[in-house]
Design a protein around this motif. Structure first.
Motif, PDB file in Angstrom:
ATOM      1  N   PHE A  34       0.873  -1.144   0.036  1.00  8.41           N
ATOM      2  CA  PHE A  34       0.043  -0.002   0.016  1.00  8.41           C
ATOM      3  C   PHE A  34       0.837   1.168  -0.094  1.00  8.41           C
ATOM      4  O   PHE A  34       2.018   1.381   0.374  1.00  8.41           O
ATOM      5  N   LEU A  35       0.054   2.335  -0.473  1.00  7.55           N
ATOM      6  CA  LEU A  35       1.099   3.695  -0.388  1.00  7.55           C
ATOM      7  C   LEU A  35       0.031   4.700   0.321  1.00  7.55           C
ATOM      8  O   LEU A  35      -1.289   4.752  -0.161  1.00  7.55           O
ATOM      9  N   GLU A  37      -0.500   8.336   0.831  1.00 11.57           N
ATOM     10  CA  GLU A  37      -0.323   9.731   0.295  1.00 11.57           C
ATOM     11  C   GLU A  37      -0.774  10.944   1.433  1.00 11.57           C
ATOM     12  O   GLU A  37      -2.088  10.933   1.501  1.00 11.57           O
ATOM     13  N   GLN A 187       8.933   9.533  -1.295  1.00  8.06           N
ATOM     14  CA  GLN A 187       9.164  10.214  -2.448  1.00  8.06           C
ATOM     15  C   GLN A 187      10.852  10.579  -2.421  1.00  8.06           C
ATOM     16  O   GLN A 187      11.236  10.844  -3.601  1.00  8.06           O
ATOM     17  N   ASP A 215       4.787  11.898   0.406  1.00 11.22           N
ATOM     18  CA  ASP A 215       3.991  12.645  -0.462  1.00 11.22           C
ATOM     19  C   ASP A 215       4.724  13.106  -1.514  1.00 11.22           C
ATOM     20  O   ASP A 215       5.671  13.627  -1.642  1.00 11.22           O
ATOM     21  N   ALA A 229       6.918  10.210  -7.479  1.00  8.36           N
ATOM     22  CA  ALA A 229       5.802   9.440  -7.515  1.00  8.36           C
ATOM     23  C   ALA A 229       5.857   8.115  -7.698  1.00  8.36           C
ATOM     24  O   ALA A 229       6.647   7.749  -8.690  1.00  8.36           O
ATOM     25  N   SER A 231       3.707   4.945  -9.226  1.00 11.41           N
ATOM     26  CA  SER A 231       2.337   4.333  -9.790  1.00 11.41           C
ATOM     27  C   SER A 231       2.498   2.797  -9.972  1.00 11.41           C
ATOM     28  O   SER A 231       3.092   2.384 -10.658  1.00 11.41           O
ATOM     29  N   ASP A 233      -0.777  -0.534 -10.251  1.00 10.01           N
ATOM     30  CA  ASP A 233      -2.234  -1.022 -10.042  1.00 10.01           C
ATOM     31  C   ASP A 233      -1.946  -1.823  -8.891  1.00 10.01           C
ATOM     32  O   ASP A 233      -3.039  -2.257  -8.148  1.00 10.01           O
ATOM     33  N   LEU A 235      -0.634  -1.542  -5.994  1.00 13.63           N
ATOM     34  CA  LEU A 235      -0.617  -0.725  -4.759  1.00 13.63           C
ATOM     35  C   LEU A 235      -1.836   0.026  -4.317  1.00 13.63           C
ATOM     36  O   LEU A 235      -2.356   0.636  -5.211  1.00 13.63           O
ATOM     37  N   LYS A 236      -2.405  -0.428  -3.151  1.00  9.82           N
ATOM     38  CA  LYS A 236      -3.514   0.098  -2.653  1.00  9.82           C
ATOM     39  C   LYS A 236      -3.181   1.773  -2.211  1.00  9.82           C
ATOM     40  O   LYS A 236      -2.322   1.911  -1.291  1.00  9.82           O
ATOM     41  N   VAL A 237      -3.694   2.402  -2.655  1.00  7.06           N
ATOM     42  CA  VAL A 237      -3.628   4.146  -2.175  1.00  7.06           C
ATOM     43  C   VAL A 237      -4.649   4.413  -1.332  1.00  7.06           C
ATOM     44  O   VAL A 237      -5.826   4.441  -1.381  1.00  7.06           O
ATOM     45  N   ARG A 239      -5.257   7.890   0.830  1.00 10.52           N
ATOM     46  CA  ARG A 239      -4.969   9.309   1.055  1.00 10.52           C
ATOM     47  C   ARG A 239      -5.442   9.779   2.349  1.00 10.52           C
ATOM     48  O   ARG A 239      -6.506   9.509   2.909  1.00 10.52           O
TER      49      ARG A 239
END
Length: 593
Positions: A34-35, A37, A187, A215, A229, A231, A233, A235-237, A239
């Protein structure tokens, strides 16, 4: 008014933040990468600590049984220590810098390391005995060879780690050893390593599990191959939509800049303020030299910024912090009056590596201040002694003479200050200073730095060193814009001018909100400017002041008017006359709350 209504902003933001932490816990439980942000002020570090606590509570027994560890990779040694302090002694979570982690992962593969550093010219040292290599080590980060041992440079460790990640057997052993890797400030991570993580582990859905916290819009360092960044598919983003730093008015500005990551301010009782100060009322000639076209003359810029910051400090609460951000150290040095010193010693000033500057900062200035204030404890501390240095009347006279000598010498040249201190016989002189003074007395044309002799260096006005020392203090009024990432202040004066061709906020900032299209081939330049602009705008807790020292284009003026509101845009003269009257009543009211 009820307590719940008084804390309405905080309660909403906290509820949102708690939901995010539950999503992170679910991702950890499910084993998916996961990521997070996490925009400025959103409590990223808190969420990272909560994730580490979840691992401690839920995975400790499993990891211990399998001789495994989770790793939390962070950017600095200081951050490692902060995380370590929050974990129990036997924690399965290992805080590491990326360099320490990479070396820990590869150091046992000596045959590969020896073969690679001896066959690949990229690892050839510039110094050492160049004998046969039997072992590879990583200690101080200097590349050299001695007694059959090759010592690695910092980036060598990262490159070798990347090479080993190409090996399937190494990847299997790596995943068995580290089932979970949490990465702080993702980042700023070394891009080639993150690319390998995505290619070999995340995209195929293979172990280990990754959790990225950071971030993308706070990628502001250009020289370390930062990944920016990420990117994928796979990775569960997640926020983070809360802001526990900035007042609602500041957060609304951030949301205008970045609508894809809207935030809710957690600050109650203070609305905040955004102000634009232009220099449209300046009618004199402007600079026309390289990288400074259209900028105010240095003395005018210095005078106007000092007036603005002084006015702000005089009309806010005494305990509030105010910081002025300037685009480069060169511009800041010109503003503060130590540009010649910076030109000679360069990064050694910022990194506090110049022997004279450190001697002046840590010894001479504290001694002088202690003598002026009759501060005996301060004098002990500056001298590094535990016994009273004034035992008889003659000692008192000698220290009094040193104070008088320094009082005069500090308004003259650096060499006069050194001579006053050395001549007193009261202050221990570091061996390196003694060495340079010997060279100075023998031949003052001896090269001190790449651009100056020791005579030219010590011939600088001592007040340049005083100004530089002020910049190095943690509570300094001015800072470079790159130097405040992660910091926060009550009031920020964001100085927008010239000085570095990589940053032209007046050109690129209007592209952030789409008022101006991004030209073909300028995406990287746009993102570089956008990210630093965002970082600067997100530092204040209470008030943000844009101080624009260059002429405004129609597009940039419109952009600033939209961000601040036209009623909050002043010329320099109007700001000095009108802002205090408009603000002081609200300041007192909000301060009381």
């Amino acid at each position: 008014m009820t307590e719940s209504s008084i804390e309405a902003n905080y309660n909403r933001a906290k509820l949102e933040a708690d939901k995010v932490d539950l999503l992170i816990a679910e991702a950890l439980e499910n084993g998916c990468s996961f990521l997070v942000e996490a925009g400025a002020g959103s409590g990223k570090t808190y969420s990272l600590n909560q994730a580490a606590a979840w691992v401690q509570e839920n995975k400790w027994a499993e990891y211990r049984k399998n001789a495994q560890s989770a790793v939390c990779i962070t950017y600095t040694n200081a951050a490692v220590e902060v995380i370590k302090e929050r974990l129990p002694e036997n924690s399965p979570v290992l805080p590491r810098t990326i360099h320490a982690f990479a070396w820990e992962a590869i150091k046992q593969y000596q045959s590969f390391l020896v073969k690679t550093v001896t066959e690949n010219l990229d690892y050839m040292p510039d110094e050492g005995d160049f004998a046969r290599v039997d072992e590879v080590r990583y200690t101080l980060g200097n590349r050299y060879r001695e007694n059959g041992v090759q010592y690695l440079y910092h980036d060598d460790v990262l490159k070798l780690f990347c090479e080993l990640l190409d090996n399937g057997k190494f990847r299997r052993m790596f995943a068995d050893r580290y089932p979970l890797i949490l990465i702080d400030e993702y980042q700023d991570s070394y891009g080639p390593i993150v690319e390998k993580f995505v290619e070999y582990f995340i995209e195929p859905g293979a172990a280990p599990q990754f959790g990225f916290f950071g971030d993308a819009w706070q990628t502001i360092y250009q020289s370390n191959k930062a990944c920016g960044a990420i990117s994928s598919d796979w990775l569960k983003v997640i926020r983070k939509g809360s802001n526990f730093r900035s007042a609602p008015r500041i957060v609304r500005l951030l949301n205008d800049i970045r609508p894809d990551l809207p935030q809710t301010s957690a600050i109650d009782g203070f609305e905040g303020e955004v102000v634009v100060i232009t220099n449209d009322d300046y009618s004199g000639s402007r600079r026309n030299d390289r990288n400074f076209k259209g900028e105010l003359p240095p003395d005018v810029l210095r005078e106007r910024l000092d007036e603005v910051t002084g006015l702000i400090r005089g009309n806010v609460l005494p305990e509030e912090t105010t910081k002025t951000l300037m685009i480069t150290h060169k511009v800041l040095a010109s503003q503060q009056g130590y540009d010649e010193l910076l030109a000679i010693i360069g990064d050694a000033l910022r990194d506090e590596e110049d022997v004279f500057l450190i001697f002046f900062k840590d010894v001479v200035e504290p001694v002088y201040r202690a003598l002026c204030e009759s501060d005996h404890a301060g004098l002990f501390e500056a001298l590094g002694v535990k016994r009273y240095p004034i035992n008889k009347k003659s000692d008192k006279i000698r220290w009094h003479e040193l104070r008088r000598s320094l009082e005069s010498a500090r308004n003259s040249k650096a060499i006069d200050v050194v001579n006053a201190v050395v001549g007193s016989g009261l202050v221990p002189i570091p061996p390196k200073i003694e060495g340079w003074m010997s060279l100075y007395r023998g031949d003052s044309s001896t090269l001190y730095a790449s651009s100056a002799s020791i005579g030219q260096y010590l011939g600088l006005d001592y007040q340049q060193f005083v100004a530089a020392i002020e910049f190095l203090q943690p509570d300094a009024s001015f800072s470079t814009e790159h130097g405040v990432k992660g910091e926060e202040y009550d009031n920020v004066v964001f100085a927008i001018g010239r000085g570095w061709n990589l940053y032209q906020f007046d050109v690129y900032a209007p592209m952030i909100t789409g008022q101006v299209p991004i030209p073909s081939g300028k995406q990287a330049s746009f993102e570089r400017n956008r990210n630093l602009f965002y970082v600067c705008c997100s530092r204040p807790r209470k008030r943000l002041f844009f101080f624009v020292s260059i002429p405004l284009s129609l597009e940039f003026r419109s952009f600033l008017h939209d961000l601040a509101g036209e009623e909050n845009c002043y010329t320099y003269g109007d700001f000095l006359r009108e802002w205090p009257e408009r603000t002081i009543a609200a300041c007192v009211k909000n301060g009381a709350s």
